[in-house]
Design a protein around this motif. Structure first.
Motif, PDB file in Angstrom:
ATOM      1  N   ARG A 219     -34.029 -43.097  29.336  1.00 11.85           N
ATOM      2  CA  ARG A 219     -34.660 -41.908  30.015  1.00 11.85           C
ATOM      3  C   ARG A 219     -36.369 -42.285  29.955  1.00 11.85           C
ATOM      4  N   CYS A 220     -36.670 -43.592  29.883  1.00  6.81           N
ATOM      5  CA  CYS A 220     -37.968 -44.078  29.818  1.00  6.81           C
ATOM      6  C   CYS A 220     -38.204 -45.045  30.984  1.00  6.81           C
ATOM      7  N   TYR A 221     -39.466 -45.046  31.360  1.00  2.00           N
ATOM      8  CA  TYR A 221     -40.227 -45.926  32.269  1.00  2.00           C
ATOM      9  C   TYR A 221     -40.357 -47.291  31.769  1.00  2.00           C
ATOM     10  N   HIS A 222     -41.115 -47.190  30.459  1.00  2.00           N
ATOM     11  CA  HIS A 222     -41.330 -48.663  29.701  1.00  2.00           C
ATOM     12  C   HIS A 222     -40.589 -48.540  28.456  1.00  2.00           C
ATOM     13  N   SER A 223     -40.102 -49.552  28.095  1.00  2.00           N
ATOM     14  CA  SER A 223     -39.127 -49.750  26.707  1.00  2.00           C
ATOM     15  C   SER A 223     -40.059 -50.818  25.731  1.00  2.00           C
ATOM     16  N   VAL A 224     -40.134 -50.743  24.580  1.00  2.00           N
ATOM     17  CA  VAL A 224     -40.687 -51.408  23.534  1.00  2.00           C
ATOM     18  C   VAL A 224     -39.844 -51.572  22.381  1.00  2.00           C
ATOM     19  N   LEU A 225     -39.362 -52.567  22.143  1.00  2.00           N
ATOM     20  CA  LEU A 225     -38.686 -53.024  20.981  1.00  2.00           C
ATOM     21  C   LEU A 225     -39.461 -53.258  19.899  1.00  2.00           C
ATOM     22  N   LEU A 226     -39.609 -52.843  18.833  1.00  2.00           N
ATOM     23  CA  LEU A 226     -40.098 -53.046  17.331  1.00  2.00           C
ATOM     24  C   LEU A 226     -39.156 -53.819  16.410  1.00  2.00           C
ATOM     25  N   ALA A 244     -31.958 -57.155  28.329  1.00  2.00           N
ATOM     26  CA  ALA A 244     -32.533 -56.760  29.370  1.00  2.00           C
ATOM     27  C   ALA A 244     -33.180 -55.557  29.617  1.00  2.00           C
ATOM     28  N   ALA A 245     -32.737 -54.696  28.568  1.00  2.00           N
ATOM     29  CA  ALA A 245     -33.301 -53.120  28.844  1.00  2.00           C
ATOM     30  C   ALA A 245     -34.558 -53.018  28.200  1.00  2.00           C
ATOM     31  N   ILE A 246     -35.170 -53.977  27.594  1.00  4.83           N
ATOM     32  CA  ILE A 246     -36.760 -53.913  26.924  1.00  4.83           C
ATOM     33  C   ILE A 246     -37.526 -54.495  27.734  1.00  4.83           C
ATOM     34  N   ASP A 247     -38.941 -54.130  27.892  1.00  4.09           N
ATOM     35  CA  ASP A 247     -40.151 -54.614  28.578  1.00  4.09           C
ATOM     36  C   ASP A 247     -40.734 -55.067  27.714  1.00  4.09           C
ATOM     37  N   TYR A 248     -40.959 -54.844  26.305  1.00  2.00           N
ATOM     38  CA  TYR A 248     -41.995 -55.640  25.578  1.00  2.00           C
ATOM     39  C   TYR A 248     -41.124 -55.803  24.284  1.00  2.00           C
ATOM     40  N   LEU A 249     -41.237 -56.808  23.693  1.00  2.00           N
ATOM     41  CA  LEU A 249     -40.987 -57.062  21.988  1.00  2.00           C
ATOM     42  C   LEU A 249     -42.188 -57.126  21.292  1.00  2.00           C
ATOM     43  N   TYR A 263     -36.766 -65.897  22.355  1.00  2.00           N
ATOM     44  CA  TYR A 263     -37.646 -65.834  22.780  1.00  2.00           C
ATOM     45  C   TYR A 263     -37.664 -66.643  24.340  1.00  2.00           C
ATOM     46  N   GLU A 264     -36.786 -67.564  24.453  1.00  6.63           N
ATOM     47  CA  GLU A 264     -36.562 -68.132  25.893  1.00  6.63           C
ATOM     48  C   GLU A 264     -35.824 -67.268  26.756  1.00  6.63           C
ATOM     49  N   TYR A 265     -35.152 -66.338  26.391  1.00  6.65           N
ATOM     50  CA  TYR A 265     -34.311 -65.469  27.245  1.00  6.65           C
ATOM     51  C   TYR A 265     -35.425 -64.375  28.043  1.00  6.65           C
ATOM     52  N   LEU A 266     -36.357 -63.781  26.895  1.00  4.35           N
ATOM     53  CA  LEU A 266     -37.422 -62.833  27.358  1.00  4.35           C
ATOM     54  C   LEU A 266     -38.350 -63.448  28.157  1.00  4.35           C
ATOM     55  N   VAL A 267     -38.719 -64.790  27.896  1.00  7.59           N
ATOM     56  CA  VAL A 267     -39.757 -65.370  28.790  1.00  7.59           C
ATOM     57  C   VAL A 267     -39.251 -65.657  30.169  1.00  7.59           C
ATOM     58  N   SER A 268     -38.153 -66.136  30.077  1.00 11.70           N
ATOM     59  CA  SER A 268     -37.389 -66.505  31.574  1.00 11.70           C
ATOM     60  C   SER A 268     -37.075 -65.485  32.481  1.00 11.70           C
ATOM     61  N   THR A 269     -36.908 -64.327  31.852  1.00 11.62           N
ATOM     62  CA  THR A 269     -36.612 -62.910  32.554  1.00 11.62           C
ATOM     63  C   THR A 269     -38.044 -61.980  32.845  1.00 11.62           C
ATOM     64  N   GLY A 270     -39.052 -62.532  32.249  1.00 15.72           N
ATOM     65  CA  GLY A 270     -40.214 -61.876  32.639  1.00 15.72           C
ATOM     66  C   GLY A 270     -40.689 -60.759  31.818  1.00 15.72           C
ATOM     67  N   LYS A 271     -40.078 -60.785  30.335  1.00 14.48           N
ATOM     68  CA  LYS A 271     -40.583 -59.792  29.423  1.00 14.48           C
ATOM     69  C   LYS A 271     -41.546 -60.025  28.791  1.00 14.48           C
ATOM     70  N   SER A 272     -42.423 -59.271  28.210  1.00 11.03           N
ATOM     71  CA  SER A 272     -43.731 -59.567  27.310  1.00 11.03           C
ATOM     72  C   SER A 272     -43.366 -59.519  25.853  1.00 11.03           C
ATOM     73  N   ILE A 273     -43.926 -60.470  25.133  1.00  5.28           N
ATOM     74  CA  ILE A 273     -43.731 -60.868  23.671  1.00  5.28           C
ATOM     75  C   ILE A 273     -44.838 -60.605  23.062  1.00  5.28           C
ATOM     76  N   ILE A 274     -45.368 -59.793  22.120  1.00  6.27           N
ATOM     77  CA  ILE A 274     -46.529 -59.696  21.502  1.00  6.27           C
ATOM     78  C   ILE A 274     -46.216 -59.792  20.001  1.00  6.27           C
ATOM     79  N   ASP A 275     -46.690 -60.823  19.543  1.00  5.49           N
ATOM     80  CA  ASP A 275     -46.596 -61.404  18.526  1.00  5.49           C
ATOM     81  C   ASP A 275     -47.785 -61.125  17.344  1.00  5.49           C
ATOM     82  N   ALA A 276     -47.493 -60.192  16.182  1.00  8.96           N
ATOM     83  CA  ALA A 276     -48.365 -59.533  15.387  1.00  8.96           C
ATOM     84  C   ALA A 276     -48.331 -60.322  14.154  1.00  8.96           C
ATOM     85  N   ALA A 277     -48.396 -61.667  14.025  1.00 13.23           N
ATOM     86  CA  ALA A 277     -48.194 -62.353  12.849  1.00 13.23           C
ATOM     87  C   ALA A 277     -49.246 -62.168  11.813  1.00 13.23           C
ATOM     88  N   LEU A 278     -49.121 -61.973  10.655  1.00 16.45           N
ATOM     89  CA  LEU A 278     -50.272 -61.776   9.528  1.00 16.45           C
ATOM     90  C   LEU A 278     -50.791 -63.392   9.536  1.00 16.45           C
TER      91      LEU A 278
END
Length: 279
Positions: A219-226, A244-249, A263-278
């Protein structure tokens, strides 16, 4: 097995007199785990009057014996495959990492949007960050804990999806929840999971939670996986969606290191990865 593994370690030095020996520490740790389901390195270090490094060493050996799962800052009880860790336990581990994930999600949310927050402890951290941000939003959730965060907010229009309460997850589940979700259009859905990998996709260990998360993603336009660092090591039997169902990780770890295939799959399919490493 425990006795053999611990024989000869941690001989008491002059400045460690009065501290528990290894076997006594192990008994104490396992007893605490049985009672509380979770232990924290800092707390055990103070309670047992030993260094945090000693506690981490103890936990590492217990993990090898499959008596617990280690995470950054502590460990939680290994209760067997498919048993979801209770929310009250999950909410006490990886606290700093989850708070950082929440902060990195804030730029993805615009004023006056309608968002969905699932019943994960990471989503609860995002709810708290949003409450402090002053953003004006409509928040849809099936989480009892998130309902408490926004109960008296003047900025947030709160929609709680009602159904049967799963007290272990502190969440409402069942057909009523998914039927209500079908009535909404969600700008961005924020969901977590039990595990992420290339073969199984995004999975959960509780069927009711998987169904709600799957419905929200539909039911969403954008999807974010936490996904904190532990999600790339685990998995569950119930499929939420494929990658494939997520837009951001958004993750607290470096995804390229913790899960190169994902990582390689998401990058190759144009998904966005946001690393929040401490640091």
């Amino acid at each position: 097995m425990i006795k053999a593994e611990y024989e000869g370690i941690n001989k008491s030095s002059p400045n460690e007199m009065g501290k528990m020996h290894a076997l006594e520490r192990i008994d104490f740790i396992l007893g605490t785990l049985k009672r509380d389901k979770v232990v924290l390195v800092t707390e055990l270090s103070k309670q047992l009057n030993v260094s945090e490094e000693t506690i981490r060493s103890d936990l590492k050996k217990l993990e090898k014996q499959e008596q617990l799962h280690r995470v950054h800052g502590g460990a939680y009880l290994n209760e067997g495959y498919g048993n979801e860790t209770p929310f009250v336990v999950r909410n006490r581990i990886l606290c700093a990492e989850k708070a950082l994930i929440a902060q990195r999600c804030l730029p993805l949310i615009k004023n006056r949007e309608t968002i969905f927050l699932d019943s994960s402890s990471t989503a609860l951290n995002l709810a708290k960050a949003l409450a402090e941000s002053g953003k004006r939003l409509t928040v849809i959730s099936n989480s009892l804990e998130i309902a408490k965060v926004f109960a008296y907010s003047n900025e947030v229009r709160l929609v709680i999806l009602g159904g049967e309460l799963n007290r272990s997850c502190s969440a409402f589940e069942g057909n009523l929840v998914t039927e209500q979700l079908a009535e909404y259009y969600i700008s961005t859905a924020f969901v977590s999971c039990a595990g992420v990998n290339l073969q199984a996709g995004i999975t959960d260990s509780v069927q009711g939670e998987a169904i709600v998360r799957k419905a929200a993603l539909s039911r969403c336009y954008h999807s974010v996986l936490l996904a904190d660092e532990t999600k790339f090591q685990e998995g569950g039997p119930y499929v939420i969606a494929n990658l494939a169902a997520i837009d951001y990780l958004v993750s607290d770890g470096l995804v390229a290191k913790s899960s190169p295939e994902v990582y390689e799959y998401l990058v190759s399919t144009g998904k966005s990865i946001i690393d929040a490493a401490l640091n």
